[in-house]
Motif scaffolding. Structure first.
Motif, short mmCIF file in Angstrom:
data_model
loop_
_atom_site.label_atom_id
_atom_site.label_comp_id
_atom_site.label_asym_id
_atom_site.label_seq_id
_atom_site.Cartn_x
_atom_site.Cartn_y
_atom_site.Cartn_z
N GLY A 1 43.70 38.23 36.88
CA GLY A 1 44.59 39.02 36.02
C GLY A 1 45.87 38.26 35.75
O GLY A 1 46.32 38.14 34.61
N HIS A 2 46.46 37.73 36.81
CA HIS A 2 47.74 37.03 36.65
C HIS A 2 47.56 35.71 35.89
O HIS A 2 48.43 35.34 35.09
N ALA A 3 46.43 35.03 36.13
CA ALA A 3 46.20 33.76 35.42
C ALA A 3 46.20 34.00 33.90
O ALA A 3 46.82 33.25 33.14
N LEU A 4 45.53 35.07 33.49
CA LEU A 4 45.48 35.35 32.05
C LEU A 4 46.85 35.84 31.55
O LEU A 4 47.35 35.34 30.54
N ALA A 5 47.45 36.79 32.28
CA ALA A 5 48.76 37.33 31.83
C ALA A 5 49.78 36.20 31.74
O ALA A 5 50.61 36.17 30.82
N SER A 6 49.73 35.24 32.66
CA SER A 6 50.68 34.11 32.65
C SER A 6 50.57 33.31 31.35
O SER A 6 51.57 32.84 30.81
#
Ligand code: ADP
Length: 315
Positions: free
Chosen positions: A294-299
């Motif tokens: 989730g964070h990899a994409l949101a980043s």
């Protein structure tokens, strides 16, 4: 989480909500606009379709008109591998529209024309067959914006069907995305959000939205306590660039996030995080791996302008 054999089967996910026509003022001009489409649940559907690819079937459920903008939306979504067979196109109606302007400090302001949008009539009147179709999906995803635009009858029908799914052990994820202007008043927003939080097996809120909805101040652990008291089961609580707080299967865990050096535009941060998390879980990831996804994409999304980044930038 599906077992190894289950996770080999393509997952079917339906995202429910409203997508609108967007006119964004071109920076540095007085009356020139770029036209795009925008909607929180649609953002998540696009990223889910991209992330799951052959491992998933992603549907978008909404109502549109039969005008050129509505037709263009369906064409664009289909080209993103989103199944639009449950998009109802109503003759003589038009989708919602908004204009967005960014001032020289980067603050965005919005003007909406959405009160007559056909999406508002989802799950009203004779809608038994659509409600029945919801049962066929492995996962349903919707948001506080979806709930806000529906009539009371629509909200009651949708949440009633989700209660059935939950009793049958089926997954539903809810992000209480909050837009104050869409609710009659604060009590209405708190009441319906509390109902949705209690009946969906997974909630994916952000602390900022919870503050807006419930008018309370808590830290991450305090909000997990509040949500649990409301009847929430699994919780993934976002807080911008700070920790993600989770309570999944009764187990509390917090995750520190890698920092992002250059944040350009946080539009779509939560929507893309949710897609990464849900795709991870659908493919058998642990909670920690799914938060990472989730964070990899949101980043990546927050380092690009707008909610939807080019497919190439996701690699
Ligand atoms: P929402 O968009 O729903 O308000 P958040 O702002 O909490 O959600 O952000 C969702 C996710 O986007 C966070 O969990 C994080 O992964 C990422 N994110 C958002 N803002 C930042 C930031 N400033 N730095 C790093 N990551 C961020």
């Amino acid at each position: 989480m599906p077992d190894a054999q289950e996770s080999a089967r393509p997952r079917s996910i339906a995202c429910i909500g409203e997508c609108m026509v967007e006119f964004a003022k071109t920076p540095g001009t007085s009356n020139s606009y770029e036209q795009r489409f925008g909607g929180d649940t649609l953002n998540t559907a696009i990223y889910l379709a991209r992330l799951l690819a052959k491992n998933g079937h992603v549907h978008y459920i909404t109502r549109l008109g039969r005008d050129p903008f509505s037709n263009a939306m369906v064409t664009a979504w289909t080209s993103e591998n989103i199944n639009c067979s449950l998009v109802e196109q109503v003759a003589g109606r038009l989708p919602g529209l908004y204009m967005v302007e960014t001032d020289r400090h980067g603050e965005r302001s919005f003007l909406y024309w959405r009160s007559g949008a056909p999406a508002r009539e989802l799950f009203r009147g004779k809608c038994e067959s659509l409600l029945e179709r919801l049962n066929g999906f492995d996962t349903i995803y919707f948001s506080g914006i979806t709930l806000a635009i529906l009539s009371e009858e629509g909200r009651t029908n949708l949440l009633g069907q989700i209660e059935h799914r939950t009793t049958d052990g089926k997954a539903t994820a809810y992000d209480p995305n909050f837009r104050r202007a869409l609710w009659k008043d604060a009590d209405e927003a708190a009441l319906w959000n509390a109902r949705a939080i209690a009946c969906c097996p997974l909630v994916l809120p952000s602390i900022e939205d919870l503050r807006g909805i419930f008018g309370e101040q808590h830290d991450g652990t305090g909000w997990i306590g509040k949500l649990t008291a409301l009847g929430a089961k699994d919780i993934v609580l976002k807080n911008g660039g700070s920790n993600v707080f989770t309570r999944v299967g009764g187990q509390r865990k917090d995750f520190a996030l890698d920092s992002v050096a250059r944040v350009l535009d946080t539009t779509g941060a939560g929507d893309s995080f949710n897609a990464g998390f849900l795709a991870g879980r659908a493919l058998g990831s642990t909670v920690e791996q799914a938060v990472d996804r989730g964070h990899a994409l949101a980043s990546k999304v927050i380092q690009h302008p707008g909610a939807i980044i080019p497919v190439n930038s996701m690699r």
